[in-house]
Design a protein around this motif. Sequence first.
Motif, PDB file in Angstrom:
ATOM      1  N   UNK A 366      -5.551  10.053   1.367  1.00  0.00           N
ATOM      2  CA  UNK A 366      -4.175   9.157   1.673  1.00  0.00           C
ATOM      3  C   UNK A 366      -4.162   8.395   3.068  1.00  0.00           C
ATOM      4  N   UNK A 367      -4.818   7.175   3.144  1.00  0.00           N
ATOM      5  CA  UNK A 367      -5.320   6.811   4.507  1.00  0.00           C
ATOM      6  C   UNK A 367      -3.683   6.617   5.486  1.00  0.00           C
ATOM      7  N   UNK A 368      -2.735   6.132   4.661  1.00  0.00           N
ATOM      8  CA  UNK A 368      -1.733   6.258   5.581  1.00  0.00           C
ATOM      9  C   UNK A 368      -0.767   7.369   5.688  1.00  0.00           C
ATOM     10  N   UNK A 369      -1.031   8.205   5.103  1.00  0.00           N
ATOM     11  CA  UNK A 369      -0.448   9.610   5.110  1.00  0.00           C
ATOM     12  C   UNK A 369      -1.363  10.759   4.989  1.00  0.00           C
ATOM     13  N   UNK A 370      -2.373  11.006   5.595  1.00  0.00           N
ATOM     14  CA  UNK A 370      -3.240  11.828   5.312  1.00  0.00           C
ATOM     15  C   UNK A 370      -3.037  13.443   5.632  1.00  0.00           C
ATOM     16  N   UNK A 371      -3.225  14.395   4.667  1.00  0.00           N
ATOM     17  CA  UNK A 371      -2.953  15.660   5.127  1.00  0.00           C
ATOM     18  C   UNK A 371      -3.857  15.926   6.102  1.00  0.00           C
TER      19      UNK A 371
END
Lengths: 409, 409
Positions: A366-371
């Motif tokens: 999730x590029x804009x909210x990576x874990x």
Amino acid sequence: MSDAAPSGPLSGLRILELGHFVAAPFCTRLLADLGADVIKIEPPGGDPVRQWGRQVEGAGAPWWSMHARNKRCITVDLKRERAVGLVLDLVRTCDAVVENFRPGQLARMGLSRAALEAARPGIVVAHISGYGQDGAYRDRAAFGVIGEAIGGLRHLTNHPPGETDLPPVRVGVSIGDSIAGLYAAFGVVAALLARDRPGGDGRGRTLDVALSESVLSMMEGMLPEYGVFGTVRQPTGSRIATAAPSSAYPTRDGGWILIGGNSDPIFERLTSLMGRPDLFADPRFTGNANRVRNVEALDGEIGDWTRRHDARDLDRMLAAADVPATVTYTAAEIAADPQFRARGMVREVEDPAFGRVLQAGIVPHVPDDPGTVRWPGPRLGQHTDAILRDDLGLDEAAIRSLRDEGVVG
Amino acid sequence: MSDAAPSGPLSGLRILELGHFVAAPFCTRLLADLGADVIKIEPPGGDPVRQWGRQVEGAGAPWWSMHARNKRCITVDLKRERAVGLVLDLVRTCDAVVENFRPGQLARMGLSRAALEAARPGIVVAHISGYGQDGAYRDRAAFGVIGEAIGGLRHLTNHPPGETDLPPVRVGVSIGDSIAGLYAAFGVVAALLARDRPGGDGRGRTLDVALSESVLSMMEGMLPEYGVFGTVRQPTGSRIATAAPSSAYPTRDGGWILIGGNSDPIFERLTSLMGRPDLFADPRFTGNANRVRNVEALDGEIGDWTRRHDARDLDRMLAAADVPATVTYTAAEIAADPQFRARGMVREVEDPAFGRVLQAGIVPHVPDDPGTVRWPGPRLGQHTDAILRDDLGLDEAAIRSLRDEGVVG
């Protein structure tokens, strides 16, 4: 252990894991990778995966570092009288429970759907098992190799009938367990969305994920074709039944090179690279249908060429000629791959038990909210005290009493 | 086509699919199975899967019946000028977009993240590709067999080094595509939960799912063990490296029987059934570690026994002796299995094109809110008019104009 705040789309969720081995812990790894706070309840002896595979003296198996990352581990002896109450106290703080005991065992321990729902109205409960929570097979032992064979996978991981006396191969990892765990993660999040989104119904749901069924769901047209034509899909070894050339070809240095050359433009580039434009012009190999029909002859020609080169050289030549191809990656090639490194899909994680540990990254990316990997797999009972104190509000005396009675470890 | 109202945890969601082949359409099948309204945009020639595998004259491939079930199909020629506006009008009504064009192609068509976000603030966009949306490999062709080999799977689907000259086998289905599709479904739902739950941030997210990475994420301890010990995991053929006996054994009728006999109590029951209690008492086979060390001898003894019986008889005898075992299921055994039937995991779906079609059921199974197969895979363009009329509010003249210009079909 890092104290970095959780990030990722699932941060703010809390999941209780009553799991062991692969399927349920893999499910919660995925949830934790995307930010969920996962509390893993372990028996005093620990999850057996702590000792699976080669081990470091005193630290256990390196797989644990990845399998249990981002989780908080509390040791609870579920056979003790006060344990069930303690688990229900934790359930009160959670959005979902993920478990893979034998079907019915959770209820026998006092943790039925009704008991969980009473503790936390709207709880989502995911059961993972070999064959499901009901039906004639429910009490069968959930051995992955058996479930995969029942799901139809094992019949296909073989060479065509008559080509060898060797048995069909296992995939080499517990792929059925992992697929079932991934389905359960999907289901947990879907059920939470149904509960919590605007207009959601606020109610909890039960998920009943079976390993055999998870595998079956990936068998493509196998069942529809059988139903309509009566044809039983057979293994095709290294090839694809409907496309050619597409196979693994032997190399001079004893390895394999995968080549997917089954479109006309790619096949033309491949034959040109081989110095065999005659093959592209050959009527036996004109169009995919003819190539499939004459695949033995075609693969013989390609194999004669690949056998004259080392795998690495073929990999380079085929890439330069824009022919889809690769050596078969082992752990070594994966660890060295620049694409995996650039995308964080091979990463080094500091682990107090093992030093720097190579781990696979977080999927889905999730590029804009990576874990993040906030910490590696914890020691047995590493978070017992913190969970009892911070999440359940117990004081030191209460914690000591639970420990003295053997309820927690 | 049934007009049954959608049920399942994802009913009320709407997903736009700009997909073809396996990965994206498999993702949206899973979402639709759980109740989502999936609008599939197809080119005038249709998704190639309509013609994959054996076909019924005039109706195409039966796989389509399952692969596209529960979806609404609208035919749009994305090369036409007015097509992009039409797609954006549909995006306005959707929660998420799932696509598996080559990386960057969507943006080149005028459907960048920014364009999608402008049409529908908070849209979730899932990209599925071979190697990811960025990095040095992003433009490589996404052939499943190549991505699976790069993810580490192909090296392991083989017999141990030196045992055969045959190449490592393909799993037999596009397992990497399906796993990537499942990861994308998990990601879409996770992103919607982050957006829509109480306290959610209301924003959309991008998912960047790669086939090679999806496979790698299932490789268990392969990377951690390589990093810590330098050991490269090798294929083990039909066996498990750390447990014995566990393999596929030959039967008198030329089939295989899977036996998982690697715990002491099960091994005792197995040897008793074989009439060979001496094997259980044999020091070479005392405890799992000794059995693994002497697995060749042990499997030889078991194979001598299984070769004297037919697969079906062995299956019955082993079940009666409570030894985990099974024949390798083909489509025929799956279709006849009472457990799959009882749980709706093999079901018959009425299809106007094919008659009754056998299909796999819905995973994950949600007993208190099961999704349904509302209709089988639609004809090309079956829902074009209904979508334009009911979802976009176009009148007959506007629809005719789009069709006359070749924008829709």
